[in-house]
Scaffold this motif. Structure first.
Motif, PDB file in Angstrom:
ATOM      1  N   VAL A  88      24.798 -39.631  12.000  1.00 27.65           N
ATOM      2  CA  VAL A  88      25.869 -39.206  12.908  1.00 27.65           C
ATOM      3  C   VAL A  88      25.432 -37.996  13.725  1.00 27.65           C
ATOM      4  O   VAL A  88      25.676 -37.926  14.940  1.00 27.65           O
ATOM      5  CB  VAL A  88      27.157 -38.894  12.119  1.00 27.65           C
ATOM      6  N   THR A  89      24.761 -37.056  13.071  1.00 24.26           N
ATOM      7  CA  THR A  89      24.290 -35.864  13.781  1.00 24.26           C
ATOM      8  C   THR A  89      23.249 -36.239  14.825  1.00 24.26           C
ATOM      9  O   THR A  89      23.265 -35.727  15.955  1.00 24.26           O
ATOM     10  CB  THR A  89      23.711 -34.841  12.788  1.00 24.26           C
ATOM     11  N   VAL A  90      22.336 -37.141  14.480  1.00 25.72           N
ATOM     12  CA  VAL A  90      21.328 -37.606  15.441  1.00 25.72           C
ATOM     13  C   VAL A  90      22.015 -38.318  16.606  1.00 25.72           C
ATOM     14  O   VAL A  90      21.675 -38.094  17.778  1.00 25.72           O
ATOM     15  CB  VAL A  90      20.311 -38.549  14.759  1.00 25.72           C
ATOM     16  N   TYR A  91      22.988 -39.169  16.296  1.00 23.04           N
ATOM     17  CA  TYR A  91      23.713 -39.910  17.333  1.00 23.04           C
ATOM     18  C   TYR A  91      24.394 -38.948  18.314  1.00 23.04           C
ATOM     19  O   TYR A  91      24.292 -39.108  19.542  1.00 23.04           O
ATOM     20  CB  TYR A  91      24.743 -40.821  16.681  1.00 23.04           C
ATOM     21  N   ASN A  92      25.087 -37.926  17.777  1.00 23.92           N
ATOM     22  CA  ASN A  92      25.795 -36.975  18.631  1.00 23.92           C
ATOM     23  C   ASN A  92      24.829 -36.143  19.459  1.00 23.92           C
ATOM     24  O   ASN A  92      25.093 -35.837  20.634  1.00 23.92           O
ATOM     25  CB  ASN A  92      26.677 -36.059  17.774  1.00 23.92           C
ATOM     26  N   GLU A 108      21.248 -26.917  32.945  1.00 23.05           N
ATOM     27  CA  GLU A 108      22.689 -26.922  32.654  1.00 23.05           C
ATOM     28  C   GLU A 108      22.893 -26.653  31.169  1.00 23.05           C
ATOM     29  O   GLU A 108      22.292 -27.326  30.318  1.00 23.05           O
ATOM     30  CB  GLU A 108      23.300 -28.289  33.017  1.00 23.05           C
ATOM     31  N   GLU A 109      23.749 -25.681  30.853  1.00 23.46           N
ATOM     32  CA  GLU A 109      23.991 -25.370  29.447  1.00 23.46           C
ATOM     33  C   GLU A 109      24.799 -26.484  28.789  1.00 23.46           C
ATOM     34  O   GLU A 109      25.748 -27.023  29.397  1.00 23.46           O
ATOM     35  CB  GLU A 109      24.735 -24.045  29.294  1.00 23.46           C
ATOM     36  N   ILE A 110      24.395 -26.856  27.574  1.00 23.12           N
ATOM     37  CA  ILE A 110      25.124 -27.880  26.827  1.00 23.12           C
ATOM     38  C   ILE A 110      25.618 -27.265  25.524  1.00 23.12           C
ATOM     39  O   ILE A 110      24.978 -26.399  24.933  1.00 23.12           O
ATOM     40  CB  ILE A 110      24.249 -29.120  26.542  1.00 23.12           C
ATOM     41  N   GLU A 111      26.779 -27.715  25.094  1.00 26.32           N
ATOM     42  CA  GLU A 111      27.399 -27.191  23.878  1.00 26.32           C
ATOM     43  C   GLU A 111      26.974 -28.048  22.685  1.00 26.32           C
ATOM     44  O   GLU A 111      27.200 -29.260  22.664  1.00 26.32           O
ATOM     45  CB  GLU A 111      28.920 -27.201  24.008  1.00 26.32           C
ATOM     46  N   LEU A 112      26.360 -27.396  21.707  1.00 18.03           N
ATOM     47  CA  LEU A 112      25.964 -28.088  20.480  1.00 18.03           C
ATOM     48  C   LEU A 112      26.680 -27.472  19.289  1.00 18.03           C
ATOM     49  O   LEU A 112      26.852 -26.256  19.222  1.00 18.03           O
ATOM     50  CB  LEU A 112      24.450 -27.984  20.256  1.00 18.03           C
ATOM     51  N   LYS A 113      27.080 -28.324  18.353  1.00 17.64           N
ATOM     52  CA  LYS A 113      27.597 -27.815  17.093  1.00 17.64           C
ATOM     53  C   LYS A 113      26.441 -27.236  16.282  1.00 17.64           C
ATOM     54  O   LYS A 113      25.273 -27.475  16.580  1.00 17.64           O
ATOM     55  CB  LYS A 113      28.292 -28.932  16.315  1.00 17.64           C
ATOM     56  N   ARG A 114      26.779 -26.490  15.237  1.00 11.77           N
ATOM     57  CA  ARG A 114      25.754 -25.760  14.497  1.00 11.77           C
ATOM     58  C   ARG A 114      24.661 -26.685  13.952  1.00 11.77           C
ATOM     59  O   ARG A 114      23.474 -26.424  14.120  1.00 11.77           O
ATOM     60  CB  ARG A 114      26.403 -24.996  13.337  1.00 11.77           C
TER      61      ARG A 114
END
Length: 218
Positions: free
Chosen positions: A192-196, A146-152
């Motif tokens: 925060v980035t790791v958490y997300n 399943e494709e997941i959306e990640l921020k840059r």
């Protein structure tokens, strides 16, 4: 990717910086062989673009010194010297690829991608590990199909962890690789980035090793 450019021509160096930035890659430029040698030994890069003719230490000499010291950084050599014997010399010194000047920017990008894929042990653009799949060209990610959306930055962090999977990656390594050139870094931005990222791929897939850093466990 974080790429070291060793190039003494300011116009070419600037063109390379802009081209790499358009691909979403970070770059650091060294204007001569001495600084290129220092940065390659002291900093973490994914690839080096190296000019043949440099002030001080020449490109082939720099290449040979780094290889003797065990630096296995993928290296792409750029040069106006297009004779076969020159190309052979560069490859014998330890270059992974060779691109004569003038060069096509599109070809440069594809050669960089090919070198990076090889450094990750992949023949194509797709990287696979357990339920995770990453496409280096499109920067898309799939989890269990399943494709997941990640921020840059989430994608960049996942790729960095993927490259070092099974080994701890410290906060300092992450900051240097992903945020070094930014003028302001909030104290909790890495957490925060790791958490997300954990929320999107599963908390259990990014372990915290106390005192060591984060480990991608797939």
């Amino acid at each position: 990717m974080k790429i070291l450019i060793v190039e003494d021509d300011p116009a070419i160096a600037s063109l390379l910086e802009r081209t790499l930035a358009e691909e979403g890659w970070r770059s650091v430029t060294a204007p001569d062989g001495e600084e290129g040698l220092y940065r390659a030994e002291m900093e973490c890069f994914d690839l080096m673009i190296l000019d043949w003719m440099l002030p001080g230490i020449s490109g082939p000499e720099l290449l040979e010194r780094l290889r003797r010291k065990g630096v296995d950084l993928p290296m792409l050599m750029l040069t106006a010297r297009g004779e076969v014997d020159d190309r052979i010399e560069g490859l014998r010194k330890g270059a992974d690829d060779y691109l004569p000047k003038p060069f096509s920017l599109d070809e440069l990008i594809e050669r960089i991608r090919a070198l990076y894929r090889r450094s990750l042990g992949s023949a194509g653009n797709r990287l696979e590990a357990g339920p995770l799949s990453l496409d280096l060209a499109s920067r898309r990610v799939w989890l269990e199909g399943e494709e997941i959306e990640l921020k840059r930055k989430e994608y960049d962090l996942l790729l960095f962890l993927f490259k070092h999977r099974g080994a701890p990656v410290s906060r300092e390594m992450i900051e240097t690789q992903l945020w070094e050139s930014e003028t302001f870094l909030q104290s909790n931005v890495i957490q925060v980035t790791v958490y997300n990222l954990r929320k999107k791929i599963g908390k259990e897939r990014i372990r915290t090793s106390r005192g060591m850093g984060y480990i991608l466990d797939v």
